[in-house]
Scaffold this motif. Structure first.
Motif, PDB file in Angstrom:
ATOM      1  N   UNK A 152       0.887  -1.309   0.089  1.00 42.41           N
ATOM      2  CA  UNK A 152      -0.179   0.037  -0.025  1.00 42.41           C
ATOM      3  C   UNK A 152       1.049   1.181  -0.034  1.00 42.41           C
ATOM      4  N   UNK A 153       2.169   1.106   0.111  1.00 42.70           N
ATOM      5  CA  UNK A 153       3.084   2.331   0.205  1.00 42.70           C
ATOM      6  C   UNK A 153       4.230   2.175  -0.717  1.00 42.70           C
ATOM      7  N   UNK A 154       3.885   1.446  -2.100  1.00 38.63           N
ATOM      8  CA  UNK A 154       4.710   1.282  -2.973  1.00 38.63           C
ATOM      9  C   UNK A 154       5.265  -0.108  -3.178  1.00 38.63           C
ATOM     10  N   UNK A 155       6.106  -0.316  -4.229  1.00 36.78           N
ATOM     11  CA  UNK A 155       6.749  -1.312  -4.802  1.00 36.78           C
ATOM     12  C   UNK A 155       8.343  -1.998  -4.229  1.00 36.78           C
ATOM     13  N   UNK A 156       8.507  -3.174  -3.749  1.00 34.48           N
ATOM     14  CA  UNK A 156       9.910  -3.600  -3.474  1.00 34.48           C
ATOM     15  C   UNK A 156       9.989  -4.565  -4.698  1.00 34.48           C
ATOM     16  N   UNK A 157      11.342  -4.813  -4.593  1.00 33.15           N
ATOM     17  CA  UNK A 157      11.997  -5.984  -5.303  1.00 33.15           C
ATOM     18  C   UNK A 157      12.887  -6.565  -4.407  1.00 33.15           C
ATOM     19  N   UNK A 158      13.185  -8.003  -4.568  1.00 31.03           N
ATOM     20  CA  UNK A 158      13.989  -8.746  -3.650  1.00 31.03           C
ATOM     21  C   UNK A 158      14.680  -9.816  -4.338  1.00 31.03           C
ATOM     22  N   UNK A 159      15.727 -10.477  -4.011  1.00 31.65           N
ATOM     23  CA  UNK A 159      16.116 -11.567  -4.579  1.00 31.65           C
ATOM     24  C   UNK A 159      15.503 -12.752  -3.794  1.00 31.65           C
ATOM     25  N   UNK A 160      15.171 -12.750  -2.306  1.00 33.02           N
ATOM     26  CA  UNK A 160      14.530 -13.700  -1.667  1.00 33.02           C
ATOM     27  C   UNK A 160      13.515 -12.980  -0.832  1.00 33.02           C
ATOM     28  N   UNK A 161      12.588 -13.836  -0.663  1.00 40.60           N
ATOM     29  CA  UNK A 161      11.547 -13.513   0.519  1.00 40.60           C
ATOM     30  C   UNK A 161      11.314 -14.566   1.351  1.00 40.60           C
ATOM     31  N   UNK A 162      10.972 -13.813   2.747  1.00 35.61           N
ATOM     32  CA  UNK A 162      10.765 -15.014   3.885  1.00 35.61           C
ATOM     33  C   UNK A 162       9.374 -14.379   4.326  1.00 35.61           C
ATOM     34  N   UNK A 163       8.504 -15.601   4.304  1.00 40.95           N
ATOM     35  CA  UNK A 163       6.896 -14.996   4.609  1.00 40.95           C
ATOM     36  C   UNK A 163       6.927 -15.799   6.286  1.00 40.95           C
ATOM     37  N   UNK A 164       6.829 -14.564   7.277  1.00 40.79           N
ATOM     38  CA  UNK A 164       6.667 -14.938   8.651  1.00 40.79           C
ATOM     39  C   UNK A 164       5.641 -14.291   9.154  1.00 40.79           C
ATOM     40  N   UNK A 165       4.451 -14.439   8.712  1.00 43.57           N
ATOM     41  CA  UNK A 165       3.272 -13.462   8.959  1.00 43.57           C
ATOM     42  C   UNK A 165       2.519 -14.291   9.796  1.00 43.57           C
ATOM     43  N   UNK A 166       2.830 -15.616  10.308  1.00 43.34           N
ATOM     44  CA  UNK A 166       1.904 -16.117  11.405  1.00 43.34           C
ATOM     45  C   UNK A 166       0.479 -16.622  10.792  1.00 43.34           C
ATOM     46  N   UNK A 167      -0.654 -16.642  11.598  1.00 42.87           N
ATOM     47  CA  UNK A 167      -1.719 -16.944  10.868  1.00 42.87           C
ATOM     48  C   UNK A 167      -2.525 -15.647  10.432  1.00 42.87           C
ATOM     49  N   UNK A 168      -2.049 -15.402   9.114  1.00 47.28           N
ATOM     50  CA  UNK A 168      -2.467 -14.309   8.669  1.00 47.28           C
ATOM     51  C   UNK A 168      -3.305 -14.644   7.378  1.00 47.28           C
ATOM     52  N   UNK A 169      -4.741 -14.654   7.499  1.00 47.27           N
ATOM     53  CA  UNK A 169      -5.659 -15.139   6.297  1.00 47.27           C
ATOM     54  C   UNK A 169      -5.204 -14.501   4.944  1.00 47.27           C
ATOM     55  N   UNK A 170      -4.988 -13.198   4.885  1.00 45.03           N
ATOM     56  CA  UNK A 170      -4.650 -12.505   3.743  1.00 45.03           C
ATOM     57  C   UNK A 170      -3.432 -13.165   2.971  1.00 45.03           C
ATOM     58  N   UNK A 171      -2.167 -13.395   3.673  1.00 40.98           N
ATOM     59  CA  UNK A 171      -1.044 -13.959   3.180  1.00 40.98           C
ATOM     60  C   UNK A 171      -1.224 -15.457   2.785  1.00 40.98           C
ATOM     61  N   UNK A 172      -2.129 -16.033   3.311  1.00 39.77           N
ATOM     62  CA  UNK A 172      -2.403 -17.613   3.055  1.00 39.77           C
ATOM     63  C   UNK A 172      -2.822 -17.520   1.843  1.00 39.77           C
ATOM     64  N   UNK A 173      -3.872 -16.681   1.818  1.00 42.82           N
ATOM     65  CA  UNK A 173      -5.135 -16.347   0.368  1.00 42.82           C
ATOM     66  C   UNK A 173      -4.028 -16.060  -0.813  1.00 42.82           C
TER      67      UNK A 173
END
Length: 409
Positions: A152-173
């Motif tokens: 919501x505040x702009x775009x990012x680019x990265x070589x690697x991503x780590x998802x550590x968002x816990x029980x977050x329905x939006x991220x699961x979706x």
């Protein structure tokens, strides 16, 4: 567009632990933590009643996995890489001493979760990790050999991503749309709502017991705690964890049997013991003193539930009354109608299908250069510091793998 070597999505325990370990292992790389809320480490703050139950004093990986209803098989290898003892050493190196309580739970000696939060925030500043709050991830997609993350505040680019968002329905979706299978979430740690005359006005009373769920192969032994809404305590929480899915399928409407003498004493054993007590205490009033190891107020309720008069003496009891009392003691049946959250423990069963994760390095088998840490996975544990240990272990392994790749090892 901002560019990073690694983006950590989620400003909780697993996210910070991953970022700090990664920054320490690989100097000079650009790391950012993206947190959708205004505050970070909110679950750390409230855990353990504000003291933060960091881990548990169980140091054998084979034994430790036994506390995880989901993820026990998958975590055996990771726990051989980073276990409870490593957690203790990790925090002590950073000036945070931990203490062991009688039940094995481990807390900072300060008895304050702020100690853990300060440790993480200090390390983040010293290692020049960017901490970005108020960044809600909207979309993630591959761009050549890297990943683009729209927020919501702009775009990012990265070589690697780590998802550590816990029980977050939006991220699961979001991950489901990218090809991952999500195991639907259900509550894992909860207490049983019970309205029963035997429990009225007995709030705060605790006693060891064995509890079985009728019609299911679910059984647990441990202290039971009578509450305003029904039954809680370690025995109930163990049942709720191991039976999370089955009890959800029943919409939390089911019957339990309680053996207040634990499973060491059967119905027949109880009848024999009561007959012996009757012979030895013939002239004494039954309700006056509980002959077993639980509070007298509870004993009185069980006596009345067996149809025995308050003024009755042991000598007055016939065989039918003794059998009825033995039944209340060892096979007392209670109707459960719903659940309540256990204190501040928002533990959920569900998340990324474990078959789609490489537990040697915590990388997705579906999405290259995407890693997972913590409760975003379909892993959960009983209360006692075990859920945090999962966060520390998976975060450490993810950080180690990414560091090795960046360093060319």
């Amino acid at each position: 567009m901002k560019n990073y070597d690694v983006l950590i999505i989620g400003g909780g325990a697993a996210g910070f632990f991953t970022a700090i370990n990664l920054a320490e292992k690989t100097k000079g790389i650009k790391i950012a933590i993206l947190e959708r809320g205004k505050e970070v480490l909110s679950k750390v703050r409230i855990s353990g009643g504000g003291r933060c139950n960091v881990t548990h004093a169980c140091f054998d990986p084979k034994e430790l996995v036994g506390f995880y209803p989901r993820g026990s098989k998958e975590l055996r290898g990771p726990f051989n890489q980073f276990c409870s003892g490593d957690t203790i050493e990790w925090f002590e190196k950073r000036g945070v001493a931990l203490k062991i309580e009688d039940d094995g739970r481990m807390f900072p000696v300060t008895d304050s979760s702020q100690t853990i939060i300060d440790c993480f925030l200090t390390a983040t500043r010293e290692l020049n990790i960017d901490l970005l709050t108020g960044y809600s991830v909207q979309a993630v997609f591959q761009k050549d050999n890297s990943w683009k993350v729209d927020t919501n505040q702009g775009a990012f680019e990265a070589n690697y991503l780590v998802f550590a968002t816990g029980s977050n329905p939006k991220m699961w979706q979001l991950l489901a749309e990218s090809g991952h299978r999500i195991i639907p979430p259900v509550a894992s740690l909860f207490t049983f709502n019970i309205k029963d005359k035997r429990l009225v006005d007995l709030m705060g009373i605790a006693a060891p017991a064995t509890v079985k769920v009728k019609g299911l192969k679910l059984e647990a032994t441990g202290p039971l705690l009578i509450t305003h809404w029904g039954l809680s305590g370690p025995g109930i929480l163990r049942l709720s964890a191991w039976g999370a899915r089955e009890l959800a399928e029943k919409n939390y409407q089911f019957h339990i049997q309680v053996n207040w003498l634990t499973d060491e004493v059967s119905l027949a054993d109880a009848e024999e013991k009561l007959s012996e007590i009757k012979r030895e205490n013939a002239k004494k009033i039954v309700v006056k003193k509980c002959p077993f190891d639980f509070p007298n107020r509870l004993w009185e309720r069980l006596v009345v539930a067996a149809g025995i008069a308050l003024e009755a003496k042991w000598a007055d009891l016939n065989k039918r009354e003794l059998q009825a009392l033995a039944l209340q003691l060892t096979q007392g049946e209670f109707q459960v109608n719903g659940k309540s959250t256990f204190k501040e423990e928002f533990v959920t069963a569900g998340g990324i299908d474990l078959k789609e994760v490489n537990f040697k390095n915590m990388e997705s088998k579906i999405l290259p250069k995407v890693f997972f840490a913590g409760e975003i996975l379909n892993i959960d544990a009983i209360t006692g510091g075990f859920n945090f240990q999962n966060a520390w272990t998976t975060g450490f392994i993810a950080a180690t793998e990414i560091s090795n790749r960046i360093s060319g090892n």
